[in-house]
Design an enzyme around this catalytic site. Structure first.
Site, PDB file in Angstrom:
ATOM      1  N   PRO A   1       3.454 -56.018   2.487  1.00  0.00           N
ATOM      2  CA  PRO A   1       4.578 -56.307   3.385  1.00  0.00           C
ATOM      3  C   PRO A   1       5.858 -56.624   2.614  1.00  0.00           C
ATOM      4  O   PRO A   1       5.916 -57.569   1.839  1.00  0.00           O
ATOM      5  CB  PRO A   1       4.097 -57.516   4.189  1.00  0.00           C
ATOM      6  CG  PRO A   1       2.619 -57.505   4.065  1.00  0.00           C
ATOM      7  CD  PRO A   1       2.336 -56.938   2.708  1.00  0.00           C
ATOM      8  N   GLU A   2       6.870 -55.781   2.807  1.00  0.00           N
ATOM      9  CA  GLU A   2       8.214 -56.026   2.276  1.00  0.00           C
ATOM     10  C   GLU A   2       9.103 -56.276   3.499  1.00  0.00           C
ATOM     11  O   GLU A   2       8.594 -56.448   4.602  1.00  0.00           O
ATOM     12  CB  GLU A   2       8.680 -54.817   1.452  1.00  0.00           C
ATOM     13  CG  GLU A   2       7.703 -54.455   0.337  1.00  0.00           C
ATOM     14  CD  GLU A   2       8.122 -53.244  -0.476  1.00  0.00           C
ATOM     15  OE1 GLU A   2       9.328 -52.977  -0.574  1.00  0.00           O
ATOM     16  OE2 GLU A   2       7.237 -52.549  -1.012  1.00  0.00           O
TER      17      GLU A   2
ATOM     18  N   ARG B   1      -6.975 -60.838   0.272  1.00  0.00           N
ATOM     19  CA  ARG B   1      -6.908 -61.313  -1.111  1.00  0.00           C
ATOM     20  C   ARG B   1      -6.454 -62.765  -1.255  1.00  0.00           C
ATOM     21  O   ARG B   1      -6.321 -63.250  -2.387  1.00  0.00           O
ATOM     22  CB  ARG B   1      -6.013 -60.375  -1.929  1.00  0.00           C
ATOM     23  CG  ARG B   1      -6.698 -59.054  -2.155  1.00  0.00           C
ATOM     24  CD  ARG B   1      -5.769 -58.021  -2.739  1.00  0.00           C
ATOM     25  NE  ARG B   1      -5.365 -58.351  -4.085  1.00  0.00           N
ATOM     26  CZ  ARG B   1      -4.550 -57.573  -4.801  1.00  0.00           C
ATOM     27  NH1 ARG B   1      -4.070 -56.473  -4.289  1.00  0.00           N
ATOM     28  NH2 ARG B   1      -4.226 -57.909  -6.011  1.00  0.00           N
TER      29      ARG B   1
END
Length: 290
Positions: A2-3, A127
């Site tokens: 996600p940017e 993660r």
DNA sequence: CACTTGACCTGTCCGC
DNA sequence: TGCGGACAGGTCAAGT
């Protein structure tokens, strides 16, 4: 990954889906890192509080509550914030490629929030790099990240002159490393760094001080164009990213270099190359990017 | 201060 | 088929 465009897409979805809903319960599935608040604070300032607004700063989401506390959310690499409405048993019931999300909660769910109408918001993160912090709303602008992060590139008030000024103290590093530096400009990550440098025809390895004013103007324009197009397409789903409804974004269909190594450049036909630069996989065209 | 590198994690993929 | 290692990349801490 996600940017800015992905986080903005999630924000717009949540703004429609959860504003005015009241938190009835919450459940923490994992680790003090994924959810950072004392249980006393969480009980007092989450339960019974409603969502006032969903905001974004850089890649951070801000869920403001009526208790004057805010859930500050960073999705990092594999985080998802997925809303599941009442009666919806699972996602992916439509087109099989629309969704990456199955029945929730699942093994990657770190936090589950139940609203008083029986609907749910899930924070999933394979993660565990991402996190949620519960903070007083008034303190949010003063956390380290907020104090250091650079300007929002898509704001109407952001000018090419301001853009160039932000790079002044990073003259000796590569343009790609500078673009990825969140204290220079907010929201650019690996995908949009590579894509905007291709669009501006700049070699990602070039040092900032070597770039002409015209190249910096072009980069300003292309950073904005690339991220605006991505928002329009619902962001990029390279692996894990989904929006607030569990759906993929389609910007990768429009990418010119990212994950296109070995394919022909759409501008000059030379083969796109992937190399490691600035500690990241870096994709570019060795002919038309200089 | 400017700049670079490694750590944090875990699922996936590749070669043997 | 199983297994070890490389790889993915946002941010921060620690290094030069």
């Amino acid at each position: 990954m996600p940017e800015l465009p992905e986080v903005e897409t999630v924000r717009r979805g949540l703004q429609e889906l959860i504003v005015a809903k009241t938190i009835a319960h919450y459940r923490i599935f994992d680790s003090p890192k994924s959810f950072q608040a004392s249980s006393a604070d969480a009980d007092q300032f989450m339960i019974g509080a409603a969502v006032v607004a969903v905001k974004r700063r850089a890649k951070v989401l801000l869920l403001e509550l009526t208790s004057d506390y805010t859930l500050v959310v960073h999705l990092k690499m594999t985080g998802q914030l997925v809303y599941v409405g009442e009666g919806r048993e699972r996602f992916g019931a439509g087109h099989p490629t629309d969704s990456l999300v199955g029945r929730l909660p699942d093994g990657s769910t770190r936090v589950a929030i139940e609203f008083s109408d029986g609907t749910h918001l899930y924070f999933n993160d394979q993660r565990k790099f991402g996190w949620i912090k519960l903070l007083p709303t008034l303190e949010v602008p003063f956390i380290d990240f907020m104090k250091k992060v650079g300007p929002e590139p898509l704001e109407d008030t952001f000018t090419p002159e301001a853009f160039i000024e932000r790079f002044r103290r990073r003259q000796n590093t590569s343009i790609k490393a500078a673009l990825l530096d969140q204290t220079v400009i907010a929201g650019v990550g690996n995908i949009y760094a590579d894509e905007s440098l291709w669009a501006a025809q700049i070699d990602p390895r070039r040092r900032v001080k070597e770039l002409t004013e015209q190249q910096m103007y072009s980069l300003f324009t292309e950073v904005r164009a690339v991220m605006n197009l991505s928002i329009e397409k619902g962001g990029s789903t390279d692996r894990n990213y989904v929006n607030a409804e569990g759906k993929r974004g389609s910007y990768m269909d429009f990418a010119n270099v990212f994950r296109r190594e070995g394919q022909a450049c759409t501008r000059c036909d030379r083969t796109i190359v992937k190399m490691k630069h600035a500690g990241r996989g870096t994709h570019f065209c060795p002919r038309c990017q200089q």
